[in-house]
Design a protein around this motif. Structure first.
Motif, PDB file in Angstrom:
ATOM      1  N   GLU A  40       0.381  -1.051   0.150  1.00 36.24           N
ATOM      2  CA  GLU A  40      -0.206  -0.174   0.023  1.00 36.24           C
ATOM      3  C   GLU A  40       0.801   1.342  -0.422  1.00 36.24           C
ATOM      4  OE1 GLU A  40       0.394  -2.186   2.101  1.00 36.24           O
ATOM      5  OE2 GLU A  40      -1.957  -3.294   1.753  1.00 36.24           O
ATOM      6  N   VAL A 204       4.406   5.738   6.386  1.00 36.74           N
ATOM      7  CA  VAL A 204       4.286   5.113   6.676  1.00 36.74           C
ATOM      8  C   VAL A 204       4.177   5.336   8.552  1.00 36.74           C
ATOM      9  CG1 VAL A 204       3.409   2.756   8.098  1.00 36.74           C
ATOM     10  CG2 VAL A 204       4.289   3.129   5.678  1.00 36.74           C
ATOM     11  N   ASP A 205       2.999   5.356   9.395  1.00 37.87           N
ATOM     12  CA  ASP A 205       2.783   6.028  10.419  1.00 37.87           C
ATOM     13  C   ASP A 205       3.102   4.619  11.777  1.00 37.87           C
ATOM     14  OD1 ASP A 205       1.926   7.590  13.077  1.00 37.87           O
ATOM     15  OD2 ASP A 205       0.580   6.001  13.028  1.00 37.87           O
ATOM     16  N   SER A 208       0.389   3.804  14.294  1.00 37.45           N
ATOM     17  CA  SER A 208      -1.171   3.091  13.557  1.00 37.45           C
ATOM     18  C   SER A 208      -1.036   2.266  12.157  1.00 37.45           C
ATOM     19  CB  SER A 208      -1.774   4.265  12.892  1.00 37.45           C
ATOM     20  OG  SER A 208      -1.170   5.272  12.430  1.00 37.45           O
ATOM     21  N   LEU A 210      -0.669   3.626   9.196  1.00 36.19           N
ATOM     22  CA  LEU A 210      -1.243   3.984   8.096  1.00 36.19           C
ATOM     23  C   LEU A 210      -0.415   4.448   7.229  1.00 36.19           C
ATOM     24  CD1 LEU A 210      -4.436   5.847   9.830  1.00 36.19           C
ATOM     25  CD2 LEU A 210      -4.616   3.646   8.467  1.00 36.19           C
TER      26      LEU A 210
END
Length: 276
Positions: A40, A204-205, A208, A210
């Motif tokens: 992603e 990317v965090d 989280s 995300l």
């Protein structure tokens, strides 16, 4: 990996080469022993590896980037055929001295390995493909503006058509989305281009997991000059400022970014200035 297996069967080789063409990230994980990636976060999913030939009268767009002790100096060229963007040549090396940069660029197309400290005429004499030696000198090259002294040196040593890229707010995201609007085809010899298209990511965090709308500033030594090379194409008639057809551009989250026209035009060739 498969490289260590002298009995690697042909049927698996066919599958491996298919994965390399269609999904280089899967190829690296399955066949190259690489770690599974967070797909992603991949910036580019619109590309494949494939051999191709180009016509003699092809229009090329060239981009350059500068490095030395840690980052490489790079040069890449591409052409556009409809909605396809085809990349067939790259130069990538760490530690190139500024006074050897013209020689480093000269072997982009011919592929010769003559010593960089020789003068242009001597290197051309030793080159097995003399007709293509110094081919890059004919074309406009849009390069990283952070090193004006390097651009100035090249301008004075056989490369008068090297120009600084126009950087500004949103230019990185704008350029990336322009590239995303094409089906990118990479020649197998462009190994560093393949590596960067595979590994260029959004952040990317850590908390989280995300994916954030922020581009990582690494694995972009080919990606950046790809952007520079086509900066004059962004916003042309029939192509939205983001690279997508104009009718779908409004759907993009980046559609508010602008673009500018410059004084030089990429994709044009000139036979003058071939001396060292």
């Amino acid at each position: 990996t498969w490289k260590d297996n002298p009995w690697f069967p042909d049927v698996l080789r066919v599958e491996m080469e298919y994965d390399l063409r269609r999904d280089p990230e899967k190829h690296q994980h399955v066949w190259g022993g690489g770690y599974q990636q967070h797909s992603e976060a991949r910036v580019f999913k619109n590309w494949k590896v494939e051999e191709f030939e180009s016509p003699d009268d092809a229009t090329w767009y060239w981009g350059g980037d500068w490095g030395f002790s840690v980052d490489p100096s790079t040069l890449v060229r591409l052409r556009i055929d409809g909605r396809r963007m085809l990349i067939d040549r790259e130069r990538y090396r760490i530690g190139v001295e500024i006074d050897y940069m013209p020689a480093f660029f000269d072997s982009m197309v011919c592929g010769c390995t003559s010593a960089l400290n020789l003068d242009f005429d001597e290197r051309k004499r030793l080159c097995p493909n003399q007709a293509k030696h110094g081919e890059a000198r004919r074309w406009t090259i849009t390069a990283d503006s952070a090193r004006p002294e390097t651009i100035s040196y090249l301008n004075r040593h056989g490369y008068p058509r090297v120009f600084a890229a126009k950087k500004g707010a949103g230019s990185v995201e704008e350029g990336v989305i322009f590239l995303q609007g094409y089906d990118i085809v990479v020649h197998p010899r462009c190994t560093h281009t393949i590596d960067e298209l595979t590994n260029y990511r959004y952040k990317v965090d850590k908390m989280s997991g995300l994916v954030l709308p922020i581009l990582e500033d690494k694995k972009n030594h080919i990606i950046d000059p790809m952007r520079y090379s086509v900066e004059e194409l962004i916003g042309q008639d029939g192509v939205g400022a983001l690279g997508y057809p104009e009718e779908v551009q409004e759907a993009s989250m980046w559609s508010t970014f602008g673009s500018g026209a410059g004084d030089h035009k990429p994709g044009t060739a000139d036979w003058s200035g071939l001396g060292g």
